[in-house]
Design a protein around this motif. Structure first.
Motif, PDB file in Angstrom:
ATOM      1  N   LYS A  24      49.509  40.976  41.179  1.00  0.00           N
ATOM      2  CA  LYS A  24      50.272  40.153  42.103  1.00  0.00           C
ATOM      3  C   LYS A  24      49.547  40.075  43.433  1.00  0.00           C
ATOM      4  O   LYS A  24      48.640  40.853  43.722  1.00  0.00           O
ATOM      5  CB  LYS A  24      51.666  40.720  42.301  1.00  0.00           C
ATOM      6  N   LEU A  25      49.983  39.132  44.256  1.00  0.00           N
ATOM      7  CA  LEU A  25      49.398  38.986  45.589  1.00  0.00           C
ATOM      8  C   LEU A  25      49.896  40.124  46.476  1.00  0.00           C
ATOM      9  O   LEU A  25      51.033  40.580  46.338  1.00  0.00           O
ATOM     10  CB  LEU A  25      49.783  37.639  46.197  1.00  0.00           C
ATOM     11  N   MET A  41      41.533  45.343  45.688  1.00  0.00           N
ATOM     12  CA  MET A  41      41.776  43.967  45.249  1.00  0.00           C
ATOM     13  C   MET A  41      40.795  43.625  44.134  1.00  0.00           C
ATOM     14  O   MET A  41      39.732  44.231  44.019  1.00  0.00           O
ATOM     15  CB  MET A  41      41.605  42.988  46.415  1.00  0.00           C
ATOM     16  N   TYR A  89      41.572  33.802  41.791  1.00  0.00           N
ATOM     17  CA  TYR A  89      42.239  34.199  43.022  1.00  0.00           C
ATOM     18  C   TYR A  89      42.323  35.712  43.066  1.00  0.00           C
ATOM     19  O   TYR A  89      42.218  36.391  42.046  1.00  0.00           O
ATOM     20  CB  TYR A  89      43.635  33.577  43.118  1.00  0.00           C
ATOM     21  N   VAL A  91      44.030  39.386  43.580  1.00  0.00           N
ATOM     22  CA  VAL A  91      45.306  40.077  43.367  1.00  0.00           C
ATOM     23  C   VAL A  91      45.094  41.563  43.606  1.00  0.00           C
ATOM     24  O   VAL A  91      43.966  42.041  43.688  1.00  0.00           O
ATOM     25  CB  VAL A  91      45.833  39.838  41.930  1.00  0.00           C
ATOM     26  N   GLN A  92      46.183  42.295  43.711  1.00  0.00           N
ATOM     27  CA  GLN A  92      46.104  43.735  43.943  1.00  0.00           C
ATOM     28  C   GLN A  92      45.670  44.469  42.676  1.00  0.00           C
ATOM     29  O   GLN A  92      46.082  44.125  41.572  1.00  0.00           O
ATOM     30  CB  GLN A  92      47.466  44.274  44.385  1.00  0.00           C
ATOM     31  N   ILE A 124      50.462  31.683  44.088  1.00  0.00           N
ATOM     32  CA  ILE A 124      49.156  31.696  43.434  1.00  0.00           C
ATOM     33  C   ILE A 124      48.491  30.333  43.546  1.00  0.00           C
ATOM     34  O   ILE A 124      47.285  30.232  43.803  1.00  0.00           O
ATOM     35  CB  ILE A 124      49.311  32.120  41.959  1.00  0.00           C
ATOM     36  N   ALA A 127      47.001  30.055  46.908  1.00  0.00           N
ATOM     37  CA  ALA A 127      45.756  30.820  47.008  1.00  0.00           C
ATOM     38  C   ALA A 127      44.605  30.073  46.362  1.00  0.00           C
ATOM     39  O   ALA A 127      43.481  30.066  46.874  1.00  0.00           O
ATOM     40  CB  ALA A 127      45.935  32.192  46.367  1.00  0.00           C
ATOM     41  N   TRP A 134      41.878  32.838  48.263  1.00  0.00           N
ATOM     42  CA  TRP A 134      42.552  33.839  49.092  1.00  0.00           C
ATOM     43  C   TRP A 134      43.117  33.185  50.335  1.00  0.00           C
ATOM     44  O   TRP A 134      42.407  32.492  51.073  1.00  0.00           O
ATOM     45  CB  TRP A 134      41.546  34.923  49.480  1.00  0.00           C
TER      46      TRP A 134
END
Length: 615
Positions: A24-25, A41, A89, A91-92, A124, A127, A134
């Motif tokens: 997820k972001l 990330m 993109y 994400v964590q 998303i 992003a 990002w």
């Protein structure tokens, strides 16, 4: 056991590319390393290739550089390296580090803009509308010590007391008895606090706007400031023009009915300045008939912004922007660019509209820079007009295009398929450099006399020497002539390409920074302008690329050194041969009468009349 652990680690990070992934972001700004990598990330999804083991993140980047489809990397401390392509993109992912294919001096999120697909339907999708996949956090491009904002040395006053915008309701009075620190003024005290947007000094004391742009600053009040100012800390980049759109979550900071003057000019300028002065503000909008709305602490806009938080075709939103605050430094070069902001439009006739005569858009931009224009021009390709003050009050008028100056952060990007590197190679002494000067006509420069061209080639070499700290004699062209550069036509329209080789006088990082500096760009622009003013067709921007030394010709200053070295080797060889064979220098009749000088080195005599032989 170690092998089993490695297998488990690989399985733990196995990529499924499933949209139902747990990735997820992030909700808070991640740690940024070396203005390039994001800690904890990763990029998602990945290319359909097997993960590899790379000992360092640099090795992972090198692997990405070999893959034409690769744009981003994700690397774990265990050595796990995966590659991602366009459209990925961030994400964590705990223990992972994400980064681009190449690091540049300026962080990608501090120099790029989103596409027209921003904002997207989902976070998303928003992003993915950014080139790096990002959405930058609010303070991502501002220097920080831990989580504290550092002071930016660059400041300017956006509004002065004459603008009548300093009767704000929510300013904070400095402590009674000591209004400002010793040897400070209200202005300097505010300037040292990054979150201080406005200062007002009156008979009561010193009032500061901390973490706010101020509310109802145009209201009528009997209090009159002795000294006041609205400050811009650092610089501002405009990311998206928000005309005709309404962003939800903004706060109304002043009403239109409080304004004295035209709201399309006074109100819009006041609203813009309010947001620019507040580091907490990323969005501002002026709604005709209502007033100014902008982002304030406590009621922030949803991050990242999505399409569900924006109303389209909102006609009363006559002005607005999505901006980014940054502090010049660390290689960030502020500059300006003319950007088309509206088509089929013109401006009402007023004293602030200046007729610049018959001129195309490029010539119009040049004229505006020398005619005292305020940063707004409009024309139909045949005739040019500009604003001498304030904003352009727009009205429909077919075939007219409206341009405004926007602040940018310039960097020197290189195309992904370019053979040169984004950074001066660290393992070479001779570097080949190409500088593409956009906004300079090669044909106009080439039309100069041969004497003028030779002078320009020398002056550009001196400009490089001055910016990099190198000696001009260590800069040479393709033919090996020192203190010279090559001039060639560029690849895209109005562009002059300057090529040269040079010795690396310092570390690769320092040379990269100096070659990409604003100082070198300005020096080159001035040299070209002095030779041929008509060759400057627009704002000059330099794009720099590097690679190993061009081996077309060695520099001529090597020739004497090579000849001297060759002579030395020959002499040394000759002496060695003589020593190997031996030389007998024999004097058969050497006595005192012959050797009158016993120190001549040829012979000597002793009382016994014996002769010495020298070997």
């Amino acid at each position: 056991m170690a092998g089993a652990m490695a297998i488990l680690a690989l399985l733990a990070h196995a990529e499924t590319n499933d949209e139902r992934s747990i990735y997820k972001l992030p909700s808070t700004q991640p740690v940024i390393i070396d203005h390039c990598f994001y800690r904890d990330m990763r990029y998602f999804p990945t290319l359909p290739n097997l993960p590899t083991q790379q000992s360092t993140i640099g090795a992972c980047q090198a692997l990405c550089a070999l893959e034409p489809e690769c744009r981003y990397i994700s690397w774990w401390g265990s050595g796990h390296c995966v590659l991602s392509g366009e459209g990925a993109y961030m994400v964590q992912d705990l223990y992972a580090t994400a980064g681009p294919k190449h690091c540049t001096e300026v962080l990608a999120s501090c120099r790029e803009r989103p596409s027209a697909r921003f904002p997207g339907m989902t976070p998303i999708a928003s992003a993915q509308a950014w080139p790096s996949g990002w959405v930058p956090f609010p303070m991502e491009c501002w220097p920080q010590a831990g989580r504290l904002l550092e002071r930016c040395e660059k400041q300017q006053v956006l509004q002065s007391p004459g603008d009548g915008a300093f009767n704000c309701d929510n300013l904070v009075l400095t402590p009674v008895g000591r209004p400002v620190p010793l040897y400070e003024t209200c202005h300097s005290h505010c300037g040292k606090q990054p979150l201080c947007s406005i200062y007002v000094e009156n008979a009561t004391g010193c009032f500061l706007g901390r973490s706010t742009a101020g509310f109802n600053c145009f209201s009528k009040s009997p209090r009159r400031p002795i000294r006041a100012g609205r400050l811009l800390h650092g610089e501002v980049r405009v990311l998206v023009d928000l005309r005709q759109s309404r962003v939800l979550g903004l706060t109304k900071v002043f009403k239109e009915e409080d304004l004295i003057g035209n709201p399309r000019s006074v109100g819009v300028e006041g609203c813009r300045a309010s947001c620019y002065s507040s580091l907490n503000c990323r969005y501002w909008q002026y709604l005709l008939g209502q007033g100014c709305w902008l982002e304030e602490p406590g009621r922030n806009v949803l991050f990242p912004l999505t399409d569900g938080n924006v109303y389209r075709d909102f006609s009363i939103a006559i002005a607005g922007e999505y901006i980014q605050h940054f502090c010049p430094g660390l290689g960030w070069t502020p500059s300006e660019e003319w950007i088309l902001v509206a088509q089929d439009t013109g401006c009402v006739n007023s004293s602030s509209v200046k007729d610049l005569g018959e001129a195309g858009i490029l010539q119009c931009q040049k004229l505006a820079a020398s005619e005292g224009c305020a940063g707004t021009i409009f024309g139909d390709g045949q005739r040019c007009f500009c604003m001498t003050s304030g904003l352009c009050e727009r009205r429909h008028q077919a075939n007219f295009q409206l341009y405004e100056r926007k602040d940018l952060v310039e960097v020197s990007p290189v195309a992904e398929n370019d053979a040169y590197l984004r950074k001066v190679p660290a393992d070479v002494q001779g570097v080949h450099v190409e500088v593409a000067l956009k906004g300079v006509s090669y044909d106009s420069v080439e039309a100069s006399t041969s004497t003028q061209l030779e002078l320009l080639r020398s002056q550009l070499a001196e400009a490089v020497a001055g910016a990099t700290g190198a000696r001009a004699s260590t800069i040479w062209d393709h033919s090996g002539h020192t203190r010279k550069v090559d001039l060639k036509p560029g690849s895209f329209g109005e562009e002059l390409r300057v090529e040269f080789n040079m010795e690396r006088p310092r570390s690769s990082d320092e040379l990269t920074r100096s070659l990409g500096s604003h100082e070198l760009q300005e020096s080159m622009r001035k040299a070209v302008y002095a030779l041929s003013p008509e060759s400057i067709t627009g704002p000059v921007k330099a794009t720099v690329s590097y690679g190993p030394e061009d081996v077309g010709h060695a520099p001529l200053w090597w020739l004497p050194a090579m000849l001297i070295g060759l002579c030395f080797v020959l002499m040394l060889t000759f002496v060695c041969i003589l020593n190997a064979k031996g030389i007998r220098m024999e004097q058969t009749a050497c006595d005192a009468s012959v050797c009158e000088n016993p120190l001549d080195g040829l012979c000597d005599s002793d009382p016994r009349g014996e002769t010495y032989q020298y070997h």
